[in-house]
Design a protein around this motif. Structure first.
Motif, PDB file in Angstrom:
ATOM      1  N   LEU A  99      52.387  18.032  -2.332  1.00 43.24           N
ATOM      2  CA  LEU A  99      53.311  16.237  -2.207  1.00 43.24           C
ATOM      3  C   LEU A  99      54.349  16.392  -1.370  1.00 43.24           C
ATOM      4  O   LEU A  99      54.412  16.828  -0.250  1.00 43.24           O
ATOM      5  N   ASP A 100      54.096  14.892  -1.136  1.00 40.01           N
ATOM      6  CA  ASP A 100      54.657  14.161  -0.130  1.00 40.01           C
ATOM      7  C   ASP A 100      56.191  13.841  -0.188  1.00 40.01           C
ATOM      8  O   ASP A 100      56.382  14.606  -1.386  1.00 40.01           O
ATOM      9  N   GLN A 101      57.123  13.457   0.703  1.00 40.16           N
ATOM     10  CA  GLN A 101      58.821  13.104  -0.173  1.00 40.16           C
ATOM     11  C   GLN A 101      58.695  12.608  -1.058  1.00 40.16           C
ATOM     12  O   GLN A 101      59.719  12.633  -1.483  1.00 40.16           O
ATOM     13  N   ASN A 102      57.823  11.881  -1.327  1.00 31.38           N
ATOM     14  CA  ASN A 102      57.727  10.819  -2.586  1.00 31.38           C
ATOM     15  C   ASN A 102      57.614  10.499  -3.683  1.00 31.38           C
ATOM     16  O   ASN A 102      57.482  10.869  -4.834  1.00 31.38           O
ATOM     17  N   GLY A 103      57.024  12.347  -3.541  1.00 33.85           N
ATOM     18  CA  GLY A 103      56.512  13.321  -5.069  1.00 33.85           C
ATOM     19  C   GLY A 103      54.677  12.866  -5.082  1.00 33.85           C
ATOM     20  O   GLY A 103      54.146  13.191  -6.756  1.00 33.85           O
ATOM     21  N   ASN A 104      54.102  12.435  -4.361  1.00 33.59           N
ATOM     22  CA  ASN A 104      52.553  12.223  -4.621  1.00 33.59           C
ATOM     23  C   ASN A 104      51.837  13.274  -3.930  1.00 33.59           C
ATOM     24  O   ASN A 104      52.240  13.820  -2.286  1.00 33.59           O
ATOM     25  N   ALA A 105      50.628  13.094  -4.352  1.00 34.49           N
ATOM     26  CA  ALA A 105      49.959  14.634  -4.452  1.00 34.49           C
ATOM     27  C   ALA A 105      49.333  13.579  -2.328  1.00 34.49           C
ATOM     28  O   ALA A 105      49.035  12.063  -1.946  1.00 34.49           O
ATOM     29  N   ILE A 106      48.626  14.522  -1.369  1.00 33.68           N
ATOM     30  CA  ILE A 106      47.933  13.802  -0.673  1.00 33.68           C
ATOM     31  C   ILE A 106      46.899  13.899   0.021  1.00 33.68           C
ATOM     32  O   ILE A 106      45.926  14.745  -0.404  1.00 33.68           O
ATOM     33  N   ARG A 107      46.406  13.025   0.082  1.00 36.20           N
ATOM     34  CA  ARG A 107      44.725  12.085  -0.601  1.00 36.20           C
ATOM     35  C   ARG A 107      44.919  11.302   1.157  1.00 36.20           C
ATOM     36  O   ARG A 107      45.521   9.966   1.435  1.00 36.20           O
ATOM     37  N   PHE A 108      43.251  11.308   1.644  1.00 38.78           N
ATOM     38  CA  PHE A 108      42.862  10.598   2.532  1.00 38.78           C
ATOM     39  C   PHE A 108      41.307  11.120   2.531  1.00 38.78           C
ATOM     40  O   PHE A 108      40.474  11.962   2.285  1.00 38.78           O
ATOM     41  N   ASP A 109      40.044  10.198   3.543  1.00 42.31           N
ATOM     42  CA  ASP A 109      39.239   9.860   3.198  1.00 42.31           C
ATOM     43  C   ASP A 109      38.472  10.986   4.077  1.00 42.31           C
ATOM     44  O   ASP A 109      39.208  12.056   5.431  1.00 42.31           O
ATOM     45  N   GLN A 110      37.967  11.743   3.630  1.00 40.92           N
ATOM     46  CA  GLN A 110      36.912  13.105   4.025  1.00 40.92           C
ATOM     47  C   GLN A 110      36.269  13.198   5.423  1.00 40.92           C
ATOM     48  O   GLN A 110      36.219  13.843   5.557  1.00 40.92           O
ATOM     49  N   ARG A 111      35.877  11.509   5.509  1.00 35.93           N
ATOM     50  CA  ARG A 111      35.638  11.608   7.221  1.00 35.93           C
ATOM     51  C   ARG A 111      36.153  11.383   7.630  1.00 35.93           C
ATOM     52  O   ARG A 111      36.870  10.687   8.513  1.00 35.93           O
ATOM     53  N   PHE A 112      37.260  12.071   8.287  1.00 37.80           N
ATOM     54  CA  PHE A 112      38.374  12.632   9.066  1.00 37.80           C
ATOM     55  C   PHE A 112      37.814  13.382  10.630  1.00 37.80           C
ATOM     56  O   PHE A 112      37.274  14.245  10.730  1.00 37.80           O
ATOM     57  N   SER A 113      38.524  12.880  11.470  1.00 37.15           N
ATOM     58  CA  SER A 113      38.940  13.303  13.064  1.00 37.15           C
ATOM     59  C   SER A 113      39.616  14.835  13.555  1.00 37.15           C
ATOM     60  O   SER A 113      38.982  15.680  14.090  1.00 37.15           O
ATOM     61  N   SER A 114      40.092  14.783  13.040  1.00 40.00           N
ATOM     62  CA  SER A 114      41.711  15.195  13.361  1.00 40.00           C
ATOM     63  C   SER A 114      42.464  15.840  13.068  1.00 40.00           C
ATOM     64  O   SER A 114      42.952  14.450  11.489  1.00 40.00           O
ATOM     65  N   PHE A 115      43.626  16.576  11.756  1.00 35.69           N
ATOM     66  CA  PHE A 115      44.592  16.854  11.541  1.00 35.69           C
ATOM     67  C   PHE A 115      45.693  17.055  11.912  1.00 35.69           C
ATOM     68  O   PHE A 115      45.226  18.408  12.729  1.00 35.69           O
ATOM     69  N   LYS A 116      46.845  16.238  12.088  1.00 33.22           N
ATOM     70  CA  LYS A 116      47.850  17.306  13.208  1.00 33.22           C
ATOM     71  C   LYS A 116      49.265  16.966  12.027  1.00 33.22           C
ATOM     72  O   LYS A 116      49.595  16.288  11.668  1.00 33.22           O
ATOM     73  N   VAL A 117      50.042  18.164  12.629  1.00 32.57           N
ATOM     74  CA  VAL A 117      51.379  18.202  11.826  1.00 32.57           C
ATOM     75  C   VAL A 117      52.868  18.546  13.023  1.00 32.57           C
ATOM     76  O   VAL A 117      51.982  19.327  13.833  1.00 32.57           O
ATOM     77  N   ASP A 118      53.402  18.237  13.190  1.00 31.17           N
ATOM     78  CA  ASP A 118      54.593  17.348  13.570  1.00 31.17           C
ATOM     79  C   ASP A 118      55.622  19.141  13.365  1.00 31.17           C
ATOM     80  O   ASP A 118      55.686  19.073  12.184  1.00 31.17           O
ATOM     81  N   ALA A 119      56.146  19.288  13.549  1.00 32.68           N
ATOM     82  CA  ALA A 119      57.827  19.477  13.871  1.00 32.68           C
ATOM     83  C   ALA A 119      58.531  19.204  12.386  1.00 32.68           C
ATOM     84  O   ALA A 119      58.659  20.323  11.915  1.00 32.68           O
ATOM     85  N   GLY A 120      57.923  18.397  12.292  1.00 32.05           N
ATOM     86  CA  GLY A 120      58.965  17.385  11.318  1.00 32.05           C
ATOM     87  C   GLY A 120      58.754  17.567  10.503  1.00 32.05           C
ATOM     88  O   GLY A 120      58.921  16.605   9.247  1.00 32.05           O
ATOM     89  N   GLY A 121      57.012  17.366   9.810  1.00 35.19           N
ATOM     90  CA  GLY A 121      56.633  17.538   8.781  1.00 35.19           C
ATOM     91  C   GLY A 121      55.925  16.428   8.598  1.00 35.19           C
ATOM     92  O   GLY A 121      55.077  16.079   7.390  1.00 35.19           O
ATOM     93  N   ASN A 122      55.193  15.603   9.712  1.00 31.76           N
ATOM     94  CA  ASN A 122      54.424  14.774   9.162  1.00 31.76           C
ATOM     95  C   ASN A 122      53.730  14.750   9.748  1.00 31.76           C
ATOM     96  O   ASN A 122      52.668  15.353  10.988  1.00 31.76           O
ATOM     97  N   ILE A 123      52.640  14.227   9.149  1.00 33.99           N
ATOM     98  CA  ILE A 123      51.068  14.190   8.955  1.00 33.99           C
ATOM     99  C   ILE A 123      50.732  13.275  10.181  1.00 33.99           C
ATOM    100  O   ILE A 123      50.962  12.361   9.384  1.00 33.99           O
ATOM    101  N   THR A 124      49.367  13.718  10.680  1.00 39.21           N
ATOM    102  CA  THR A 124      49.076  12.736  11.460  1.00 39.21           C
ATOM    103  C   THR A 124      47.076  12.687  11.451  1.00 39.21           C
ATOM    104  O   THR A 124      47.050  13.838  11.597  1.00 39.21           O
TER     105      THR A 124
END
Length: 273
Positions: free
Chosen positions: A143-168
């Motif tokens: 879940l994200d900070q609002n209690g929602n599932a994290i979904r995105f398009d399967q045709r992504f090129s990269s997946f990054k997370v910083d030290a504060g838990g922010n996903i790009t």
């Protein structure tokens, strides 16, 4: 003799629970994010057997101990989770996240109930349409900070997370803006309110949730610390667990022997004619 046997049997019951805890800790020495259980003992209520009063008043007044014989009825076990940080293991896998601050937990959806885990070994599973969803290794939605599932398009090129838990999540389509998500992280301010539900998950009673947990949102997200490409190992100290196991087994044997000796003495009494 009956009292000694009752005391020994009560203590053996609690010692068996400690052996079970040690066995569980050793079995999870390689479990990601596992938090060991620590056992401690306290004496149960004592009973005082009254003795004949001292005939010499001077001796009675100078007595420094109670005039009765105090007999215990065994030991009681107290279990506490040890929230010490485990060692980090580098995996170089984009979907592995390790929380590097104690008392912080990921939020996951388990059958409609929000539960918590330190295990940051996540995966992607097919979602609605062309989307994928971030889940735990058991398939529970992260879940994200609002209690929602994290979904995105399967045709992504990269997946990054910083030290504060922010996903790009960068799109494979050039010119399309990357998607941003914020991992749901809570901090346990009353860690002993966490109850293990199995599979490396914890829950908190609804009435305790507001005071036991802090949802790290807004300015509180500065407290979050995590690493991508790492996993937190178990905090089980194998040397300590083995030492405790040997000591507990010896205590169990001693109390078992006390019951055997009490039984033999009662047999001798019953045989007197």
């Amino acid at each position: 003799m009956l009292r000694s046997m009752v005391t020994a049997s009560n203590t053996m019951y609690e010692l068996q629970k400690q052996i079970d805890n040690i066995s569980h800790n050793l079995a999870n020495v390689d479990t990601t994010g596992y938090k060991s259980k620590h056992s401690s003992f306290s004496e149960l209520v004592r009973q005082e057997m009254k003795q004949v009063d001292e005939k010499n008043n001077e001796v009675a007044q100078s007595r420094k101990t109670p005039p009765g014989l105090r007999l215990g009825v065994g030991a009681a076990l107290t279990e506490r989770l040890t929230h010490a940080q485990g060692n980090l293991k580098e995996t170089k896998r984009d979907l592995d996240f390790a929380l590097t601050s104690p008392y912080q937990y990921f939020q996951v959806d388990v059958g409609g109930e929000v539960q918590y885990t330190r295990d940051g070994s996540f995966y992607l599973t097919p979602g609605q349409g062309n989307q994928v969803q971030l889940v735990t290794q058991d398939g529970h939605a992260v879940l994200d900070q609002n209690g929602n599932a994290i979904r995105f398009d399967q045709r992504f090129s990269s997946f990054k997370v910083d030290a504060g838990g922010n996903i790009t999540v960068a799109s494979s389509n050039q010119g399309e803006a990357p998607l941003k998500f914020t991992l749901g992280i809570v901090k346990a301010v009353k860690p002993q309110a966490l109850k293990a539900t199995g599979n490396n998950l914890f829950t908190v009673q609804d009435e305790l949730r507001p005071t036991a947990l802090i949802n790290l949102v807004g300015a509180n997200r500065q407290d979050i610390s995590m690493k991508q490409g790492f996993l937190e190992g178990s905090n089980v100290d194998v040397t300590k667990e083995m030492t405790d196991l040997i000591a507990t087994q010896r205590s169990y044997q001693m109390n078992s022997r006390a019951i055997t000796m009490g039984d033999q003495m009662m047999g001798l009494i019953n045989s007197v004619r």
